[in-house]
Design an enzyme around this catalytic site. Structure first.
Site, mmCIF file in Angstrom:
data_model
loop_
_atom_site.group_PDB
_atom_site.id
_atom_site.type_symbol
_atom_site.label_atom_id
_atom_site.label_comp_id
_atom_site.label_asym_id
_atom_site.label_seq_id
_atom_site.Cartn_x
_atom_site.Cartn_y
_atom_site.Cartn_z
ATOM 1 C CG PHE A 111 -26.330 67.749 40.892
ATOM 2 C CD1 PHE A 111 -26.783 68.118 42.154
ATOM 3 C CD2 PHE A 111 -27.071 68.149 39.794
ATOM 4 C CE1 PHE A 111 -27.942 68.876 42.316
ATOM 5 C CE2 PHE A 111 -28.229 68.907 39.940
ATOM 6 C CZ PHE A 111 -28.663 69.272 41.201
ATOM 7 C CG ASP A 150 -27.613 62.028 35.585
ATOM 8 O OD1 ASP A 150 -27.903 62.655 34.558
ATOM 9 O OD2 ASP A 150 -27.707 62.517 36.728
ATOM 10 C CE LYS A 167 -28.221 70.368 33.408
ATOM 11 N NZ LYS A 167 -28.448 71.709 33.924
HETATM 12 N N1 PLP Z 1 -28.322 65.186 36.559
HETATM 13 C C1 PLP Z 1 -27.274 65.911 36.170
HETATM 14 C C2 PLP Z 1 -26.023 65.222 35.762
HETATM 15 C C3 PLP Z 1 -27.343 67.295 36.142
HETATM 16 O O1 PLP Z 1 -26.295 68.023 35.764
HETATM 17 C C4 PLP Z 1 -28.552 67.926 36.532
HETATM 18 C C5 PLP Z 1 -28.668 69.386 36.542
HETATM 19 O O2 PLP Z 1 -27.719 70.118 36.556
HETATM 20 C C6 PLP Z 1 -29.624 67.124 36.942
HETATM 21 C C7 PLP Z 1 -29.471 65.753 36.924
HETATM 22 C C8 PLP Z 1 -30.911 67.740 37.370
HETATM 23 O O3 PLP Z 1 -31.584 68.247 36.273
HETATM 24 P P1 PLP Z 1 -32.820 69.252 36.451
HETATM 25 O O4 PLP Z 1 -32.290 70.497 37.052
HETATM 26 O O5 PLP Z 1 -33.360 69.419 35.065
HETATM 27 O O6 PLP Z 1 -33.787 68.569 37.348
#
Ligand code: PLP
Length: 387
Positions: free
Chosen positions: A126, A213, A242
């Site tokens: 994700f 990520d 986050k």
């Molecule tokens: N990447 C990862 C690993 C995530 O867990 C998330 C959100 O849960 C995101 C990207 C997306 O982040 P945002 O909701 O701040 O756009």
């Protein structure tokens, strides 16, 4: 406007928070084992965070990236210190940080004269909800209905190096690999030790960018600043968001190695990205984590949480209990979304991800006593759900 669409919130509204605790509008108290999906790692209303928000709000909130922003420099230096990364682009979210990483990989492809540069990504991943990041993600859940997807992503199974080695033999148009060190949304999927290290080796051999990520795993959640620091490796591109702002929206895309200097003035931008308030708060978040020992705390308390859950939680529904630091998944045999509401009745906030995994990402300041208070309530919630 009747209601906000796209979400299905529980019928609970919180009014106030203090550390790991939240109070709803009827003054019921809850132990927050979610941190607002891994955001409020320093808990709610942390006095040192509240203090800098107030100080900066009195001085200056926003001027735009048309001018120097001192707090960007100070925060970038701190991020460089804790990661060893060399350059930084500030954003407002995880998806935006990953968009930046994807754009950097494409620019890197241009330096290699590739018209259709490909990025290897993983099933179950994700990376966000924007068009490029949902295309890079590895689940139908976020992609369905939004086709055509952004091209340029090759999906392989997570924690499977041979699939990547196979692609390396077959294709000349790959420029990067992008993975999460632990797949969070996919149910706390932890790869074998050495996965990242070996991935980095392949990337270096193939001259691909190694992109991590760490939007969910970063800023201390697993007991290191960033989860890759548990292994002997370092990414070329690192994305974070986050917990960086503990609730104030901020993200960053950090660059090193061949990923440096690809973003030239005018190639990318963000109106809000890196404003003085967000940067100052993020800087304070890093200071508090460092000065109050929350990396060690995440590791030790995380270990205690995992062990206590493994030793005491009992239900025929449980398939597996796994975790790293304060990122824990309890996998059940069946979809369990109603558990969130049941748990809330017992005064505990949990999150369900990947349909049947209870995800726990509590504030790093959680104590053993609070864990001992939490587990019997989770046990009761499971029992009630089973009936
Ligand atoms: N990447 C990862 C690993 C995530 O867990 C998330 C959100 O849960 C995101 C990207 C997306 O982040 P945002 O909701 O701040 O756009």
């Amino acid at each position: 406007m009747k209601r906000i669409t796209a979400y299905q919130p529980l019928p609970i509204a919180f009014e106030q928070g203090d550390g790991v605790w939240l109070w709803d509008t009827a003054n019921n108290r809850y132990l927050d084992m979610t941190s607002g999906i891994a955001v409020c790692s320093l808990g709610h209303a942390h006095p040192r965070i509240t203090e800098v928000i107030a100080i900066q709000a009195e001085k200056l909130l926003h001027t735009s990236n048309a001018y120097q922003i001192e707090w960007q420099q100070i925060l970038a230096q701190e991020l460089a210190k804790i990661t060893g990364m060399k350059q930084c682009f500030f954003t407002n979210s995880g998806a935006e940080s990953n968009e930046t990483a994807i754009k950097i990989a494409r620019l890197y492809g241009r330096t290699r004269h590739l018209d259709n540069p490909q990025i290897i990504v993983t099933y179950g991943a994700f990376h966000g909800r924007t068009m490029a990041t949902l295309s890079a993600s590895g689940s139908q859940r976020v992609q369905k209905g939004f086709e055509p997807l952004v091209p340029g992503f090759l999906h392989v199974p997570y924690d499977d190096l041979s699939a990547i080695e196979q692609l390396a033999k077959q294709r000349q148009d790959i420029v990067a690999v992008m993975v999460e060190p632990i797949q969070g949304e996919n149910g706390i999927i932890i790869p074998q030790t050495g996965y990242l290290e070996k991935l980095q080796t392949i990337c270096h051999q193939q001259q691909w960018l190694f992109i991590l990520d760490e939007v969910q795993t970063g800023v201390g959640r697993t007991g290191q600043w960033y989860a890759y620091q548990h292994e002997y490796c370092k990414p070329d591109v690192l994305t974070t968001a986050k917990a960086l702002g503990n609730g104030i929206p901020i993200g960053a895309c950090l660059m090193d190695g061949a990923a440096q200097d690809l973003l030239q003035p005018g190639y990318h931008g963000s109106t809000f990205g890196g404003n003085p308030l967000a940067c100052r708060v993020a800087h304070q978040v890093l200071q508090v984590i460092k000065q109050e020992g929350y990396l060690e705390q995440a590791e030790h308390i995380g270990q205690y949480l995992l062990e206590r859950l493994q030793q005491t939680l009992s239900s025929p529904l449980i398939v597996d209990i796994r975790g790293k630091g304060l990122m824990v998944g309890i996998e059940l045999t069946q979809p369990c979304r109603p558990l969130m509401a049941i748990a809330a009745q017992y005064g505990i906030l949990i999150n369900i991800t990947a349909e049947r995994v209870i995800r726990l990402t509590p504030p790093l300041l959680l104590t053993k006593q609070e864990i001992d208070w939490f587990i019997p309530r989770l046990q009761k919630s499971l029992e009630q759900y089973q009936d």
